[in-house]
Design a protein around this motif. Sequence first.
Motif, PDB file in Angstrom:
ATOM      1  N   ARG A 184       0.835  -1.205   0.000  1.00 49.36           N
ATOM      2  CA  ARG A 184       0.000   0.000   0.000  1.00 49.36           C
ATOM      3  C   ARG A 184       0.877   1.265   0.000  1.00 49.36           C
ATOM      4  N   ALA A 185       1.994   1.197   0.734  1.00 48.24           N
ATOM      5  CA  ALA A 185       2.921   2.330   0.746  1.00 48.24           C
ATOM      6  C   ALA A 185       3.530   2.536  -0.636  1.00 48.24           C
ATOM      7  N   CYS A 206      -1.803  14.877  -5.097  1.00 46.16           N
ATOM      8  CA  CYS A 206      -1.762  15.142  -3.653  1.00 46.16           C
ATOM      9  C   CYS A 206      -3.134  14.990  -3.000  1.00 46.16           C
ATOM     10  N   ASP A 207      -4.157  14.723  -3.799  1.00 47.75           N
ATOM     11  CA  ASP A 207      -5.510  14.508  -3.270  1.00 47.75           C
ATOM     12  C   ASP A 207      -5.730  13.009  -3.131  1.00 47.75           C
ATOM     13  N   PHE A 208      -5.853  12.539  -1.898  1.00 50.64           N
ATOM     14  CA  PHE A 208      -6.014  11.103  -1.660  1.00 50.64           C
ATOM     15  C   PHE A 208      -7.244  10.552  -2.368  1.00 50.64           C
ATOM     16  N   GLY A 209      -8.269  11.359  -2.526  1.00 55.54           N
ATOM     17  CA  GLY A 209      -9.491  10.913  -3.183  1.00 55.54           C
ATOM     18  C   GLY A 209      -9.291  10.544  -4.638  1.00 55.54           C
ATOM     19  N   GLN A 210      -8.226  11.072  -5.262  1.00 54.15           N
ATOM     20  CA  GLN A 210      -7.961  10.769  -6.672  1.00 54.15           C
ATOM     21  C   GLN A 210      -7.086   9.532  -6.858  1.00 54.15           C
ATOM     22  N   LYS A 265      -9.902   2.227  -0.147  1.00 51.56           N
ATOM     23  CA  LYS A 265     -10.666   3.319   0.446  1.00 51.56           C
ATOM     24  C   LYS A 265     -10.414   3.417   1.947  1.00 51.56           C
ATOM     25  N   SER A 266     -10.173   2.268   2.563  1.00 47.79           N
ATOM     26  CA  SER A 266      -9.906   2.286   4.003  1.00 47.79           C
ATOM     27  C   SER A 266      -8.647   3.093   4.316  1.00 47.79           C
ATOM     28  N   LEU A 267      -7.611   2.969   3.456  1.00 42.97           N
ATOM     29  CA  LEU A 267      -6.383   3.727   3.665  1.00 42.97           C
ATOM     30  C   LEU A 267      -6.605   5.200   3.360  1.00 42.97           C
ATOM     31  N   ARG A 268      -7.338   5.462   2.293  1.00 43.44           N
ATOM     32  CA  ARG A 268      -7.627   6.865   1.970  1.00 43.44           C
ATOM     33  C   ARG A 268      -8.349   7.546   3.134  1.00 43.44           C
TER      34      ARG A 268
END
Length: 376
Positions: free
Chosen positions: A26-27, A40-44, A50-53
């Motif tokens: 995941r890293a 830089c937007d985790f949503g993208q 999704k759990s990590l986001r």
Amino acid sequence: MAVNLLDFDLDGLAAYCEGLGEKRFRAVQLFRWIHQKGVCDFGQMSDLAKSLRDKLVGVAQVRPLPVLTEQASSDGTIKWLFDVGDGNAVEAVFIPEDDRGTLCVSSQAGCAVGCRFCSTGHQGFSRNLGTGEILAQLWFAEHHLRQRLGLPAGERAITNVVMMGMGEPLQNYHALVPALRTMLDDHGYGLSRRRVTVSTSGVVPMMDRLREDCPVALAVSLHAPNDALRDELVPLNRKYPLAELLEACGRYLESAPRDFITFEYCMLDGVNDTEAHARELVALVRDRVRCKFNLIPFNPFPASGLKRSGRERVQAFARVLTDAGLVTTVRKTRGDDIDAACGQLAGEVRDRTNVQRRLTRQPIRIQVRPASGGAP
């Protein structure tokens, strides 16, 4: 404040993700999104669980540096001024060429070494930059230029990085090495060790550490063929004189990605530029270290009291070196119309060393000492 993920190399990011209960892969995904795609937007980050986001929101961020100004030179060089807070700003420079794109990166707000011919040193020193602040310069330049130049997916804008901006990189070692590892990482910027260069004024113990921890190409700011003159031009020489420096250069080559050290030599009119100085330089390095020389035309600034060596003087100096079998180039000045050339980067520094007050009290007067074999 949220953790800045630009502060981590891949191992550091993996350890951070493990603390969140996530596996290393995941890293790796997150690292690629940040550095390879510039997101830089985790949503993208669409393939990130999704759990990590959700875990990252509010506790972590990718924090770019605000760009205060951008200047473009007539030769295509681009200089950015980045705000690093508390009244400090640092500069980075992009130098395009036919076969490469080189980014010159800063490692400190100001510089404490105080070389006499460098405008950064005349501004004094405020603080070290963090790993994230070093990488943010590359992160911005790479992804900004990809869009600006319309590069196809997978094509790099930055092919070479030189740690030759503001500051002495090896006096900020703790932040420098993770930044270098991210530049080299195939999941990051994927640069070859031969294409990442650290320039140092000669911090001998850290040269030895870099050789062990993250050997990349090394450039050494030499600027004089003897200790007496180098003491005046590069004050660090009083702590690590030429004999120690050259021994460290020899040790570095045991692990170096290139089979030579680049010696940088700023050509100062009437100070270090005679043929006698060149002959002394040949005697200094011959049979001691595999090297090449990069002769740098001095870029004047008012406070220096120094002048650039004339073209004929530079050519005569270079001829002595090449006739002795030393590979020698004369650096082409780039970006001098926007103060982006070598030695001109100054940014904005809240000086904690009171260098301006000291310079006002004691104006710099370089006493030129004769080189062995003749007077300058």
